[in-house]
Design a protein around this motif. Structure first.
Motif, PDB file in Angstrom:
ATOM      1  N   ALA A 130       0.852  -1.184   0.000  1.00 56.13           N
ATOM      2  CA  ALA A 130       0.000   0.000   0.000  1.00 56.13           C
ATOM      3  C   ALA A 130       0.892   1.239   0.000  1.00 56.13           C
ATOM      4  O   ALA A 130       2.093   1.147   0.253  1.00 56.13           O
ATOM      5  N   PRO A 131       0.332   2.430  -0.270  1.00 56.09           N
ATOM      6  CA  PRO A 131       1.159   3.642  -0.267  1.00 56.09           C
ATOM      7  C   PRO A 131       1.466   4.177   1.128  1.00 56.09           C
ATOM      8  O   PRO A 131       2.041   5.245   1.269  1.00 56.09           O
ATOM      9  N   TYR A 132       1.095   3.445   2.144  1.00 53.02           N
ATOM     10  CA  TYR A 132       1.357   3.855   3.521  1.00 53.02           C
ATOM     11  C   TYR A 132       1.220   2.641   4.427  1.00 53.02           C
ATOM     12  O   TYR A 132       0.707   1.597   4.030  1.00 53.02           O
ATOM     13  N   VAL A 133       1.682   2.786   5.658  1.00 57.06           N
ATOM     14  CA  VAL A 133       1.407   1.782   6.679  1.00 57.06           C
ATOM     15  C   VAL A 133       1.043   2.519   7.962  1.00 57.06           C
ATOM     16  O   VAL A 133       1.666   3.536   8.302  1.00 57.06           O
ATOM     17  N   ASN A 134       0.018   2.055   8.644  1.00 53.01           N
ATOM     18  CA  ASN A 134      -0.444   2.672   9.882  1.00 53.01           C
ATOM     19  C   ASN A 134       0.084   1.922  11.092  1.00 53.01           C
ATOM     20  O   ASN A 134       0.188   0.694  11.078  1.00 53.01           O
ATOM     21  N   VAL A 135       0.382   2.673  12.146  1.00 62.27           N
ATOM     22  CA  VAL A 135       0.870   2.095  13.393  1.00 62.27           C
ATOM     23  C   VAL A 135       0.086   2.705  14.551  1.00 62.27           C
ATOM     24  O   VAL A 135      -0.106   3.923  14.602  1.00 62.27           O
ATOM     25  N   GLN A 136      -0.352   1.848  15.446  1.00 63.16           N
ATOM     26  CA  GLN A 136      -0.980   2.286  16.693  1.00 63.16           C
ATOM     27  C   GLN A 136      -0.078   1.861  17.843  1.00 63.16           C
ATOM     28  O   GLN A 136       0.332   0.701  17.914  1.00 63.16           O
ATOM     29  N   TYR A 137       0.226   2.801  18.753  1.00 63.29           N
ATOM     30  CA  TYR A 137       1.081   2.437  19.881  1.00 63.29           C
ATOM     31  C   TYR A 137       0.799   3.336  21.064  1.00 63.29           C
ATOM     32  O   TYR A 137       0.928   4.560  20.976  1.00 63.29           O
ATOM     33  N   LYS A 138       0.363   2.729  22.148  1.00 61.47           N
ATOM     34  CA  LYS A 138       0.107   3.421  23.418  1.00 61.47           C
ATOM     35  C   LYS A 138      -0.740   4.682  23.239  1.00 61.47           C
ATOM     36  O   LYS A 138      -0.411   5.755  23.746  1.00 61.47           O
ATOM     37  N   GLY A 139      -1.832   4.540  22.489  1.00 62.48           N
ATOM     38  CA  GLY A 139      -2.779   5.633  22.334  1.00 62.48           C
ATOM     39  C   GLY A 139      -2.419   6.651  21.268  1.00 62.48           C
ATOM     40  O   GLY A 139      -3.192   7.579  21.016  1.00 62.48           O
ATOM     41  N   SER A 140      -1.269   6.511  20.627  1.00 63.84           N
ATOM     42  CA  SER A 140      -0.874   7.412  19.547  1.00 63.84           C
ATOM     43  C   SER A 140      -1.038   6.722  18.202  1.00 63.84           C
ATOM     44  O   SER A 140      -0.959   5.495  18.111  1.00 63.84           O
ATOM     45  N   SER A 141      -1.291   7.526  17.165  1.00 63.90           N
ATOM     46  CA  SER A 141      -1.504   7.001  15.815  1.00 63.90           C
ATOM     47  C   SER A 141      -0.468   7.598  14.873  1.00 63.90           C
ATOM     48  O   SER A 141      -0.168   8.794  14.939  1.00 63.90           O
ATOM     49  N   TYR A 142       0.052   6.757  13.988  1.00 65.17           N
ATOM     50  CA  TYR A 142       1.095   7.180  13.062  1.00 65.17           C
ATOM     51  C   TYR A 142       0.778   6.611  11.677  1.00 65.17           C
ATOM     52  O   TYR A 142       0.419   5.451  11.550  1.00 65.17           O
ATOM     53  N   ARG A 143       0.908   7.455  10.666  1.00 61.93           N
ATOM     54  CA  ARG A 143       0.806   6.969   9.284  1.00 61.93           C
ATOM     55  C   ARG A 143       2.148   7.266   8.589  1.00 61.93           C
ATOM     56  O   ARG A 143       2.524   8.429   8.410  1.00 61.93           O
ATOM     57  N   PHE A 144       2.856   6.212   8.218  1.00 57.74           N
ATOM     58  CA  PHE A 144       4.104   6.344   7.472  1.00 57.74           C
ATOM     59  C   PHE A 144       3.761   6.304   5.987  1.00 57.74           C
ATOM     60  O   PHE A 144       3.229   5.305   5.502  1.00 57.74           O
ATOM     61  N   GLU A 145       4.061   7.396   5.293  1.00 54.49           N
ATOM     62  CA  GLU A 145       3.653   7.541   3.898  1.00 54.49           C
ATOM     63  C   GLU A 145       4.846   7.322   2.972  1.00 54.49           C
ATOM     64  O   GLU A 145       5.929   7.853   3.195  1.00 54.49           O
ATOM     65  N   PHE A 146       4.628   6.533   1.916  1.00 51.16           N
ATOM     66  CA  PHE A 146       5.710   6.144   1.007  1.00 51.16           C
ATOM     67  C   PHE A 146       5.671   6.985  -0.268  1.00 51.16           C
ATOM     68  O   PHE A 146       4.609   7.190  -0.851  1.00 51.16           O
ATOM     69  N   SER A 147       6.832   7.417  -0.690  1.00 56.20           N
ATOM     70  CA  SER A 147       6.955   8.012  -2.022  1.00 56.20           C
ATOM     71  C   SER A 147       6.893   6.892  -3.053  1.00 56.20           C
ATOM     72  O   SER A 147       6.931   5.700  -2.712  1.00 56.20           O
ATOM     73  N   GLU A 148       6.831   7.261  -4.328  1.00 52.31           N
ATOM     74  CA  GLU A 148       6.833   6.237  -5.378  1.00 52.31           C
ATOM     75  C   GLU A 148       8.121   5.422  -5.319  1.00 52.31           C
ATOM     76  O   GLU A 148       8.115   4.204  -5.487  1.00 52.31           O
ATOM     77  N   GLU A 149       9.251   6.108  -5.055  1.00 50.55           N
ATOM     78  CA  GLU A 149      10.537   5.411  -4.934  1.00 50.55           C
ATOM     79  C   GLU A 149      10.513   4.445  -3.757  1.00 50.55           C
ATOM     80  O   GLU A 149      11.002   3.310  -3.851  1.00 50.55           O
ATOM     81  N   ASP A 150       9.947   4.879  -2.626  1.00 54.49           N
ATOM     82  CA  ASP A 150       9.830   3.996  -1.456  1.00 54.49           C
ATOM     83  C   ASP A 150       9.040   2.739  -1.798  1.00 54.49           C
ATOM     84  O   ASP A 150       9.432   1.622  -1.445  1.00 54.49           O
ATOM     85  N   MET A 151       7.921   2.915  -2.476  1.00 51.69           N
ATOM     86  CA  MET A 151       7.055   1.776  -2.795  1.00 51.69           C
ATOM     87  C   MET A 151       7.756   0.769  -3.694  1.00 51.69           C
ATOM     88  O   MET A 151       7.561  -0.431  -3.559  1.00 51.69           O
ATOM     89  N   ASN A 152       8.594   1.275  -4.595  1.00 52.01           N
ATOM     90  CA  ASN A 152       9.265   0.392  -5.546  1.00 52.01           C
ATOM     91  C   ASN A 152      10.515  -0.264  -4.980  1.00 52.01           C
ATOM     92  O   ASN A 152      10.893  -1.360  -5.415  1.00 52.01           O
ATOM     93  N   THR A 153      11.186   0.390  -4.029  1.00 50.76           N
ATOM     94  CA  THR A 153      12.493  -0.111  -3.600  1.00 50.76           C
ATOM     95  C   THR A 153      12.606  -0.423  -2.116  1.00 50.76           C
ATOM     96  O   THR A 153      13.521  -1.152  -1.729  1.00 50.76           O
ATOM     97  N   ARG A 154      11.712   0.097  -1.249  1.00 47.76           N
ATOM     98  CA  ARG A 154      11.861  -0.179   0.176  1.00 47.76           C
ATOM     99  C   ARG A 154      10.559   0.036   0.957  1.00 47.76           C
ATOM    100  O   ARG A 154      10.531   0.735   1.960  1.00 47.76           O
ATOM    101  N   PRO A 155       9.464  -0.568   0.507  1.00 46.88           N
ATOM    102  CA  PRO A 155       8.211  -0.415   1.239  1.00 46.88           C
ATOM    103  C   PRO A 155       8.233  -1.207   2.542  1.00 46.88           C
ATOM    104  O   PRO A 155       9.068  -2.094   2.741  1.00 46.88           O
TER     105      PRO A 155
END
Length: 339
Positions: A130-155
């Motif tokens: 996916a173009p992002y991955v979501n993380v939930q930890y101790k009541g906080s929310s994080y969305r790590f968003e990938f560039s096109e380069e990220d998706m192709n080489t290091r998602p």
């Protein structure tokens, strides 16, 4: 743009644009808990390297034996390094007596549900990128968003309750290596742009003495991983050269001190100039530089996916390597010894 300069006695690979990996922006929409619940997840296998995340140091040692060495990191954990011959390499990060992250590459490793060397198209079918991955930890929310380069080489994909970064070799079209994290380590390391609601987890502040030890560790890891990649391609192993390493460190330090990113220093000159000043005898030489990667292995995987830098990594003529790291400035100097 990559420029290749060939002179009578050396080859110099000129820089590529390097995008900092650690970018944080808070001015985007907040992450909702609902988004995270919709995310599909693979299951952690019962055996193999991914099953080690969360296990105790005692369990790791029982299964893998004592590490070849223990290296510090910039993210609180310490690396247990297993350099298992020329074609296998594993680092397991331990914090508080348990495994919180790992990096692995090489033939025959159990990295299920992924397999090093597997074609990218098969990996992407398994992982459902996916173009992002979501993380939930101790009541906080994080969305790590990938560039096109990220998706192709290091998602990164979620596997059970851990997160697995897939380093792809875009030239070979295969999975080159994997990195796994538990949630707090992933948040702390932040290898992508992140949008978050709540609290960011920061690594402990580092002293100058801490950094010196971490830099030496990154130099060793870059050297080890470079030789693993060369072995994968049927090339000879490089020998460590301390004189070349000093030249490489001098360039990293000069770039950091004078706030530039280039193969040419206004004060120290070109790679040829610097090697000659360092009294290095060489017939041919090449240089790779990188900036702002989270650590040495990440920098090597970045070089592997850049055409000019890859040519240096996989140059069959080179015999020796020196690596110099100053915080997040990385320099590799390759030479063919003069005979």
């Amino acid at each position: 743009m990559i420029l290749l300069i060939v002179a009578a006695s050396y080859t110099l690979f000129i820089q590529y644009g390097s995008t900092p990996e650690k970018i944080v922006k808070e001015d985007k929409p907040q992450v909702s808990n609902e988004d995270a619940k919709k995310e599909k997840s693979l299951n952690i296998p019962d055996s193999g390297l991914l099953s080690f995340i969360g296990e105790s140091a005692e369990t790791i040692e029982k299964k893998l034996g004592k590490p070849d060495r223990v290296d510090p990191s910039a993210y609180d954990y310490e690396w247990w390094v297993y350099s298992q011959g020329a074609k296998q390499y594993v680092q397991i990060g331990l914090l508080g007596g348990k495994a919180v992250t790992l990096f692995a590459t090489g033939d025959g490793l159990n990295t299920a549900p992924f397999k090093i060397g597997r074609p990218s198209r098969e990996v992407f079918k398994t992982a459902q990128i996916a173009p992002y991955v979501n993380v939930q930890y101790k009541g906080s929310s994080y969305r790590f968003e990938f560039s096109e380069e990220d998706m192709n080489t290091r998602p990164t994909v979620k596997v059970g309750d851990i997160y697995v970064q897939l380093y792809m070799d875009k030239f070979e079209g295969t999975l080159s290596s994997i990195r796994a994290f538990d949630a707090p380590t992933f948040i702390k390391q932040r290898p992508y742009e992140v949008v978050y609601r709540g609290t960011l987890i920061e690594p402990q502040a580092l002293t100058e003495s801490d950094w010196k030890k971490i830099e030496k560790a990154n130099e060793k890891q870059i050297f080890d991983l470079t030789n693993v990649i060369r072995a994968r391609h049927g090339l000879s192993q490089l020998s460590w050269d301390e004189g070349v390493s000093k030249v490489a460190y001098g360039h990293s330090s000069d770039m950091k001190e004078h706030h530039y990113f280039s193969h040419v220093s206004e004060t120290e000159g070109t790679l040829k100039d610097r090697l000659e000043k360092g009294k290095v005898n060489f017939e041919q030489a090449g240089e790779n530089i990188a900036l702002n990667y989270v650590d040495g292995p990440a920098a090597v995987e970045g070089w592997l996916n850049s055409e000019g830098h890859r040519k240096a990594l996989l140059n069959a003529d080179y015999t020796h390597l020196g690596v110099g790291v100053d915080e997040k400035y990385y320099t590799q100097n390759f030479i063919k010894e003069w005979h």
